[in-house]
Design an enzyme around this catalytic site. Structure first.
Site, PDB file in Angstrom:
ATOM      1  N   CYS A 196       0.927  -1.252  -0.096  1.00  0.00           N
ATOM      2  CA  CYS A 196       0.067  -0.020   0.078  1.00  0.00           C
ATOM      3  C   CYS A 196       0.690   1.250  -0.160  1.00  0.00           C
ATOM      4  O   CYS A 196       2.037   1.204   0.592  1.00  0.00           O
ATOM      5  CB  CYS A 196      -0.948   0.025   1.398  1.00  0.00           C
TER       6      CYS A 196
ATOM      7  N   HIS B 210      -9.252  -3.683  -2.704  1.00  0.00           N
ATOM      8  CA  HIS B 210      -8.069  -2.960  -1.605  1.00  0.00           C
ATOM      9  C   HIS B 210      -8.578  -1.531  -1.703  1.00  0.00           C
ATOM     10  O   HIS B 210      -8.571  -0.738  -0.616  1.00  0.00           O
ATOM     11  CB  HIS B 210      -6.825  -3.151  -2.231  1.00  0.00           C
ATOM     12  N   GLU B 211      -8.855  -0.929  -2.782  1.00  0.00           N
ATOM     13  CA  GLU B 211      -9.027   0.481  -2.839  1.00  0.00           C
ATOM     14  C   GLU B 211     -10.446   0.880  -2.011  1.00  0.00           C
ATOM     15  O   GLU B 211     -10.736   1.825  -1.334  1.00  0.00           O
ATOM     16  CB  GLU B 211      -9.182   1.006  -4.145  1.00  0.00           C
TER      17      GLU B 211
ATOM     18  N   HIS C 205     -10.387   0.927   1.585  1.00  0.00           N
ATOM     19  CA  HIS C 205      -9.894   2.267   2.136  1.00  0.00           C
ATOM     20  C   HIS C 205     -10.966   3.495   2.198  1.00  0.00           C
ATOM     21  O   HIS C 205     -10.975   3.935   3.139  1.00  0.00           O
ATOM     22  CB  HIS C 205      -8.823   3.255   1.198  1.00  0.00           C
TER      23      HIS C 205
END
Length: 183
Positions: free
Chosen positions: A110, A153-154, A157
């Protein structure tokens, strides 16, 4: 132009907040930041520019990584067949996901984490995403394999979740059976 200095690192409160949805029409600042995020990813994958500006290579970035707790992200990633997935997505949501799971052989990294975190991050192998482009046009996008891992993954966030939250705490190298491994 965004640089590594613009990216907040782990420990910053924006990385643990649930981001708020953007409203349309977007402000000029929201549009510009989305474009700048995509430009950062493209630049970070260019060897000369990455070296010149000290950029770490990235395939995805979310607004909270820039201390902006709004629901948008950018990805610039190729799949196993070299098809490019290059988007800025506003208010993305996972509509559906596969039962089949996948992970990266070397774990995940990351831009907001300056250390190696060993362990498998098991995610859905395929996802369908509902989102909007910068003009408010609705999009329905399908991702599989590596791009599916990146988009999840994004989106994490945007929900205040870091990739290492998914790693098995007792046994980071544990890999459940029937998980597709990429990379």
């Amino acid at each position: 132009m965004l640089t590594m200095d613009d990216i907040v690192r782990e420990g910053h409160p924006a990385l643990r907040e649930v981001a708020t949805e953007v409203t349309f029409p977007l402000s000029d600042e929201e549009k510009k930041l989305g474009r700048d995020m995509l430009e950062f990813l493209i630049n970070s994958q260019d060897e000369d520019l990455a070296e010149k500006y000290g950029l770490r290579g990235g395939v995805g970035i979310a607004a909270p990584q820039l201390a902006v707790t709004k629901r948008f992200l950018a990805i610039h990633v190729h799949d196993e067949k070299d098809r490019l997935y290059s988007y800025v997505l506003y208010n993305p949501k996972i509509r559906s996901h596969s039962v089949q799971q996948a992970c990266l052989s070397g774990g995940e990294g990351c831009l907001s984490v300056d250390r190696e975190v060993p362990g498998y991050v098991v995610r859905s192998e395929r996802v369908t995403i509902d989102a909007f482009d910068e003009n408010g046009t609705p999009l329905k996008l399908r991702f599989k394999g590596y791009p599916a891992i990146v988009i999840q993954h994004e989106i994490d966030h945007l929900n205040g979740i870091m990739f290492y939250d998914h790693i098995n705490k007792e046994n980071p190298s544990y890999l459940p059976p029937d998980v597709d491994v990429f990379g």
